[in-house]
Structure formats: structure tokens, C-alpha cells
Design a protein around this motif. Structure first.
Motif, short mmCIF file in Angstrom:
data_model
loop_
_atom_site.label_atom_id
_atom_site.label_comp_id
_atom_site.label_asym_id
_atom_site.label_seq_id
_atom_site.Cartn_x
_atom_site.Cartn_y
_atom_site.Cartn_z
N ALA A 176 0.86 -1.18 0.00
CA ALA A 176 0.00 0.00 0.00
C ALA A 176 0.89 1.23 0.00
O ALA A 176 2.01 1.20 0.50
CB ALA A 176 -0.91 0.01 1.23
N ARG A 201 -1.13 -2.20 11.20
CA ARG A 201 -2.06 -2.06 10.08
C ARG A 201 -1.34 -1.43 8.89
O ARG A 201 -0.35 -0.71 9.05
CB ARG A 201 -3.24 -1.18 10.47
N TRP A 254 0.49 5.77 0.17
CA TRP A 254 -0.38 6.93 0.30
C TRP A 254 0.46 8.18 0.21
O TRP A 254 1.63 8.19 0.57
CB TRP A 254 -1.09 6.96 1.67
N GLU A 278 -3.15 0.39 6.68
CA GLU A 278 -3.92 1.56 6.28
C GLU A 278 -4.12 2.46 7.49
O GLU A 278 -4.70 2.07 8.49
CB GLU A 278 -5.28 1.15 5.71
#
Length: 216
Positions: free
Chosen positions: A4, A121, A6, A123
Motif C-alpha cells: 500500500a 495495520r 499513500w 492503512e
């Protein structure tokens, strides 16, 4: 293998005007403290900080926040990419100035990476779940407190990447370059930056913090 990434969206902070916008809201006392008002429009957060008129970026790590070899290699890889310029999904970016290591930004990046890793985690928003502070506030909290020139905008930028086995700088940079906002962040033409790597149960977390303004 879960991956992931961001990006904060390159938050801009501006000097807040008063008196019809003609006088920047920076209180200067000769040979004394300076108060800077910050308007973070990305998060809708306004805050101020007091600093010294003689503030200069810190080019060495702060005590307790040593720069690892992996972090040095990642910053070098990012600077090599910036030196070439790059093709992003939204267009071509020219070569950008080298990011100079800044110790306060490294502290902020490390602390947030530790928070992310401890959460277990992949996220988590750019707002801290510990105290709800946003990236610009966290960088200032860590000691990055410049006195910007009057009438300019400057950038607080934070990019994140995380995943199991996500340790190769080339792989992380390639992932960021595939995203329009992350790719733009890589080529932001400002001078100060630092990257932190923190390993946790959910994988490896990377936090890239950049801050400053053009021609700094």
C-alpha cells in the motif's frame, strides 16, 4: 504479499495576511523570536509557532534518531531520480534540486513511521491516531520551524509506503512513480527532506517528509 502507498497531497502552508492581506502575519522582533502563522488548507488547520530569526535547517540527525544505512540509500535513490527528472502519469517533470537531509524532518518521519508500524495495520490516514496532528503540525512539533519569506507559499509533503518485503528503494520509488500524486511529490522542487524506514509486524513502512520552498 500486501502493498500500500499513500501521499499527503503536498500540503501547502501560507503566511496568513492581516489588514487587507497587505501585511503578512509574521511578528518579527530584531534579534528576538519570530511568530509564524500557518494556514494548512489541505486539512483546514490553522496554527502558529514561535521560532528564532536565525533558524537554519539541521543537516545532521537528532540524538535518538540516527539515520540508518537503509534510509541513507533511499534518500540517495530519490535524489538520483530527481536529478534525472521523470515521467509521471500526469506529465513530465524536469530535474529537481537535491533533497538535503534535514534532522527535524527525519525525526517527524521516524515518529510517524513508528506509530504506523506499532498499529500493525497497513492503512492509516496521515492524521495521527495518537493526537490527531497532521503532517505540517508534526514536522513543526519535531523542530522544523523556518522563517519563510513574506508572501510565499511553502510545502509540507508526506508520502507513505508499506508492505511485506517492501525494502528495495527502486521498488518503492517505482510504486510512487506509478501514482500521480506520489510522482509529483518525488519531483517537488524544494530543498529539505528526510526518509524514515521502520519495520513492524505488518511489514516495512517508509515515510518521506519534504518541506521548504523553491530557491530556498
Amino acid at each position: 504479499m500486501t502493498r500500500a502507498w499513500w501521499v499527503m497531497g503536498l500540503v501547502s502552508a501560507v503566511l496568513v495576511g492581516c489588514g487587507g492581506g497587505e501585511t503578512p502575519d509574521v511578528e518579527r522582533v530584531e534579534d528576538g523570536p519570530v511568530t509564524v502563522m500557518v494556514e494548512d488548507g489541505f486539512y483546514g488547520v490553522n496554527f502558529s509557532y514561535t521560532t528564532s530569526a536565525s533558524f537554519t535547517p539541521l543537516r545532521a540527525p537528532l540524538p535518538g534518531f540516527a539515520q540508518s544505512q537503509a534510509e541513507r540509500e533511499m534518500l540517495a535513490a530519490i535524489n538520483a531520480e530527481r536529478a534525472r527528472g521523470g515521467v509521471c502519469p500526469t506529465g513530465v517533470f524536469p530535474a529537481a534540486a537535491q533533497l538535503k537531509f534535514e534532522g527535524h524532518l527525519h525525526k517527524a518521519a521516524t515518529q510517524y513511521g513508528q506509530e504506523l508500524a506499532a498499529s500493525g495495520r497497513l492503512e492509516l490516514p496521515h492524521r495521527s491516531r495518537v493526537d490527531n496532528r497532521v503532517p505540517s503540525q508534526r514536522m513543526v512539533d519535531a523542530g522544523y520551524r523556518p522563517v519563510p519569506p513574506n508572501g510565499i507559499e511553502w510545502v509540507f509533503g508526506e508520502s507513505l509506503a508499506a508492505g511485506e518485503g517492501f525494502t528495495d528503494p527502486a521498488e518503492v520509488i517505482a510504486a510512487w512513480k506509478a501514482s500521480p500524486s506520489h510522482c509529483r511529490a518525488l519531483f517537488e522542487n524544494i530543498g529539505n527532506g528526510a526518509v524514515a524506514r521502520v519495520d513492524g509486524a505488518a511489514g516495512t513502512y517508509w515515510v518521506l517528509n519534504v518541506a521548504g520552498w523553491e530557491n530556498e
